[in-house]
Write an enzyme that holds these catalytic residues in place. Structure first.
Site, PDB file in Angstrom:
ATOM      1  N   HIS A  75       0.833  -1.210   0.000  1.00 23.64           N
ATOM      2  CA  HIS A  75       0.000   0.000   0.000  1.00 23.64           C
ATOM      3  C   HIS A  75       0.865   1.255   0.000  1.00 23.64           C
ATOM      4  O   HIS A  75       2.059   1.216   0.324  1.00 23.64           O
ATOM      5  CB  HIS A  75      -0.915   0.029   1.225  1.00 23.64           C
ATOM      6  CG  HIS A  75      -0.161   0.176   2.520  1.00 23.64           C
ATOM      7  ND1 HIS A  75       0.606  -0.829   3.068  1.00 23.64           N
ATOM      8  CD2 HIS A  75      -0.022   1.240   3.357  1.00 23.64           C
ATOM      9  CE1 HIS A  75       1.168  -0.409   4.180  1.00 23.64           C
ATOM     10  NE2 HIS A  75       0.821   0.854   4.388  1.00 23.64           N
ATOM     11  N   ASP A 126       0.432   4.901   2.059  1.00 18.23           N
ATOM     12  CA  ASP A 126      -0.351   5.208   3.255  1.00 18.23           C
ATOM     13  C   ASP A 126      -1.589   6.070   2.971  1.00 18.23           C
ATOM     14  O   ASP A 126      -1.514   7.095   2.286  1.00 18.23           O
ATOM     15  CB  ASP A 126       0.525   5.929   4.288  1.00 18.23           C
ATOM     16  CG  ASP A 126       1.533   4.970   4.912  1.00 18.23           C
ATOM     17  OD1 ASP A 126       1.204   3.777   5.071  1.00 18.23           O
ATOM     18  OD2 ASP A 126       2.650   5.414   5.224  1.00 18.23           O
ATOM     19  N   ARG A 165       5.023   6.484  14.253  1.00 18.62           N
ATOM     20  CA  ARG A 165       5.069   7.056  12.894  1.00 18.62           C
ATOM     21  C   ARG A 165       4.467   8.446  12.916  1.00 18.62           C
ATOM     22  O   ARG A 165       3.415   8.638  13.534  1.00 18.62           O
ATOM     23  CB  ARG A 165       4.265   6.172  11.934  1.00 18.62           C
ATOM     24  CG  ARG A 165       4.518   6.502  10.468  1.00 18.62           C
ATOM     25  CD  ARG A 165       3.682   5.630   9.538  1.00 18.62           C
ATOM     26  NE  ARG A 165       2.425   6.264   9.219  1.00 18.62           N
ATOM     27  CZ  ARG A 165       1.406   5.665   8.599  1.00 18.62           C
ATOM     28  NH1 ARG A 165       1.510   4.395   8.235  1.00 18.62           N
ATOM     29  NH2 ARG A 165       0.301   6.310   8.338  1.00 18.62           N
ATOM     30  N   HIS A 209       4.700   0.157   0.226  1.00 24.08           N
ATOM     31  CA  HIS A 209       5.497  -0.655   1.142  1.00 24.08           C
ATOM     32  C   HIS A 209       4.666  -1.795   1.708  1.00 24.08           C
ATOM     33  O   HIS A 209       3.434  -1.794   1.635  1.00 24.08           O
ATOM     34  CB  HIS A 209       6.110   0.206   2.261  1.00 24.08           C
ATOM     35  CG  HIS A 209       5.114   0.993   3.041  1.00 24.08           C
ATOM     36  ND1 HIS A 209       4.519   2.136   2.568  1.00 24.08           N
ATOM     37  CD2 HIS A 209       4.595   0.799   4.276  1.00 24.08           C
ATOM     38  CE1 HIS A 209       3.689   2.627   3.471  1.00 24.08           C
ATOM     39  NE2 HIS A 209       3.705   1.815   4.523  1.00 24.08           N
TER      40      HIS A 209
END
Ligand code: SIN
Length: 282
Positions: free
Chosen positions: A102, A104, A266, A251
């Site tokens: 995907h 993000d 994150r 990723h």
């Protein structure tokens, strides 16, 4: 590209570089900021080792690149830091965030430009890597007739695919599950290069096609993204940081370490509405 304030060591010719000579806990001067930004544009994902950042320092580093994004439906762990997305797996985990390829939060009408993941705990035996894929190469290596067809198409990205079933059933009614329609071939707003912008994690269908046509075409593109030559694989150590450009990468987080623990934070930098500007040479 010549760098003066940082050292850039490519980890593959296609994608990914380690950056040395930067302390992310300290404010970046203008030259260092510009060089880190250039290294990201050149390498699509950049990695830093042996960093020690507080939550505020992590957020400050992210804010150098733009306002911070708050995830539409992930639980907020730190009330005073809604921009911190906790990435955590342990002996109770059945799944982890990002197990499917995907980019993000592509279900947002304005998906994030980049994500900065800082892991402080990593599993033993070299497990828990993240694999990144170069979406420019994914587009460029398609045949000319396929490129031509994709240029006129859009795709629906829907967060129910990635997020709804992961949310607690009791919380779902209160949560937002955005969706958005984006061009399949996305023009990067900084580099001007074309990249493929569909993913197994978020893309639902191509509205201009019949369902069986859409399913077949998307499946072909998802498999194409899995081509190893487009990839780099990052081996985390405690206090490593990865900063990826969501506009030209996808990723995949490896979940090969159950029941061990992996933990980090994150921050995600806001982006803009994806667009397609045809290139002169298709
Ligand atoms: C994600 O941000 O998708 C998670 C990546 C990872 O945990 O390696």
């Amino acid at each position: 590209m010549a760098y003066q304030s940082i050292e850039v060591r490519k980890i593959t010719p296609t994608i990914g570089a380690e950056i040395h000579g930067v302390d992310l806990a300290r404010p970046l001067g203008n030259q260092q900021f510009q060089e880190v930004h250039d290294a990201l544009m050149d390498n699509l994902v950049i990695f830093f080792r042996d960093q020690k950042m507080s939550i505020d320092q992590h957020k400050d580093f992210g804010r150098r690149f733009g306002p911070l994004h708050v995830h539409p439906n992930a639980p907020i762990t730190f009330k005073e830091h809604p921009e911190i997305l906790v990435i955590k797996a342990d002996e109770t985990s059945r799944h982890v965030a990002g197990e499917e390829w995907h980019s993000d939060v592509s279900c947002d009408p304005e998906p994030p430009m980049g994500s900065i993941l800082y892991l402080t705990e990593v599993p033993p035996d070299g497990a828990g890597d993240t694999i990144f894929a170069n979406m420019y190469r994914a587009y460029e290596t398609l045949s000319d007739p396929m490129k031509k067809m994709l240029q006129g198409l859009t795709a629906l990205h829907d967060s129910t695919k990635a997020h709804y079933y992961r949310a607690k059933a009791t919380d779902r009614d209160e949560m937002q599950f955005p969706n958005a329609e984006h061009p399949i071939v996305r023009t990067h707003p900084v580099t001007g290069r074309q990249g493929l912008y569909v993913s197994r994690g978020f893309t639902l269908r191509i509205p201009q096609l019949k369902k069986h046509e859409s399913d077949a075409l998307l499946e072909m593109l998802y498999r194409h993204v899995e081509t190893p030559e487009f990839h780099c694989r990052f081996k985390w150590q405690p206090n490593s940081v990865a900063f990826w450009d969501n506009r030209c990468t996808q990723h995949h987080a490896m979940f090969d370490y159950f029941p061990h623990r992996r933990y980090g934070h994150r921050v995600t930098v806001c982006g803009d509405k994806p667009f397609h500007r045809p290139s002169q040479t298709a």
